[in-house]
Design an enzyme around this catalytic site. Structure first.
Site: not given
Ligand code: ATP
Length: 319
Positions: A21, A127
């Site tokens: 938003r 987290d």
């Molecule tokens: P949370 O803390 O809730 O787990 P997050 O953003 O760390 O959130 P992830 O599942 O680790 O969640 O990452 C989200 C998405 O980001 C992944 O599904 C992937 O598409 C992308 N991603 C994560 N790591 C990489 C990477 N090293 N290179 C490219 N894309 C990535």
């Protein structure tokens, strides 16, 4: 800059909507258009876009989850997947992108930045494990949910004079367990950052009992041990029975607290300002109540450890 995109990625966190938003309303005020990308990077690859105007985010500030939906995308981890995503973004006229999510999402964002698409990250994860910001969006709400649960369990623990073990989220981070344990008055807090000393757990239980305390609350982060494991270990050593509650996904949803809404509003607006100024590859965050921005690379290299002083305090005050 005339047109920017916004997406939510990784696990959902309460307050993501307040951030969306803020992005939309701030952009609108600056006469920029906003394209909402559905399902995070998966939607960027599929070209799942929708125009967001000021009215489209009405009545969302108090809603948990994310109106843009979120997903994890394996395809985006590949060079080909990211190339498709970039192509779609360009075809749609996106001149910049705001990524609301956690560390993994920022790794993806950094790739886009390096390929020339200006990107700003907004930290949102219950987290609270992202360095460079005191708080990530969603943490405060999850914390309050966990504390409310501890309050309720405490009533039963006291009435039945029992040991209760409450397992909270946090695979790699004890931030939520530590804060919930301190605020909930737990006798023992077990977190992944500290080795578990079961002798100490038992010593604290026995010390409590010696001074007439017949109930006990132990908060454990899922990454330190499962609640069941802790219960079994206590039973093996003391023959004392315990009850285990796994809070699970109730910690992720719910109405965002005022704190999370304000944080999300401030971070969302600053992210738009930065893109408009031509800034890219940075994350907005809050340090000592000031909104700051730091390079994504620095964020990804860092580690948000727990404050040992707070851990010590929780231990000192519990007995
Ligand atoms: P949370 O803390 O809730 O787990 P997050 O953003 O760390 O959130 P992830 O599942 O680790 O969640 O990452 C989200 C998405 O980001 C992944 O599904 C992937 O598409 C992308 N991603 C994560 N790591 C990489 C990477 N090293 N290179 C490219 N894309 C990535």
């Amino acid at each position: 800059m005339k047109t920017i995109g916004v997406l939510t990625s990784g696990g959902d966190a309460p307050g993501m909507n307040a951030a969306i938003r803020a992005v939309v309303r701030k952009a609108s005020k600056m006469e920029m258009e906003v394209i909402g990308v559905a399902r995070g990077y998966a939607g960027l690859i599929q070209g799942d876009f929708r125009r967001l105007d000021s009215g489209s985010v009405a009545d969302t500030i108090h809603r948990g989850g994310t109106i843009l939906l979120t997903a994890r995308s394996e395809e985006f981890r590949t060079e080909a997947g990211r190339a498709r995503a970039l192509e779609n973004a360009r075809r749609e006229g996106m001149e910049g992108l705001i990524v609301i999510g956690g560390g993994g999402s920022f790794r993806g964002a950094l790739h886009l930045h390096k390929k020339g698409l200006p990107v700003i990250g907004i930290p949102a994860t219950i987290d609270n494990d992202i360095p460079g910001t005191d708080y990530a969006i969603g943490f405060d709400t999850a914390l309050n949910t966990a504390v409310e649960a501890i309050n309720k369990i405490r009533d039963t623990a006291t009435s039945h004079e029992r040991i209760f073990i409450i397992e909270v989220m946090g695979r790699d981070s004890g931030q939520l367990a530590l804060a919930a344990g301190l605020a909930g008055g737990a006798e023992t807090i077990l977190i992944p950052e500290m080795p578990i000393d079961y002798d100490e757990v038992v010593r604290r239980l026995e010390q409590g009992r010696r001074r007439g305390k017949l109930h006990s609350i132990i908060v454990v982060a899922e990454g330190a041990a499962s609640g069941l494991e802790v219960g079994q270990e206590i039973a093996r050593r003391t023959k004392l029975e315990s009850r285990v509650t796994i809070l699970g996904h109730i910690q992720r949803g719910g109405i965002p607290t005022a704190f999370d809404r304000i944080l999300a509003s401030r971070l969302g607006a600053r992210a738009v300002e930065l893109l408009a100024q031509g800034v890219s590859g940075r994350m907005v965050g809050m340090q000592a109540n000031r909104i700051v921005d730091i390079p994504l690379e620095e964020v990804l290299q860092g580690e948000k450890g727990i404050e040992e002083e707070v851990y010590q305090l929780a231990n000192d005050l519990a007995l």
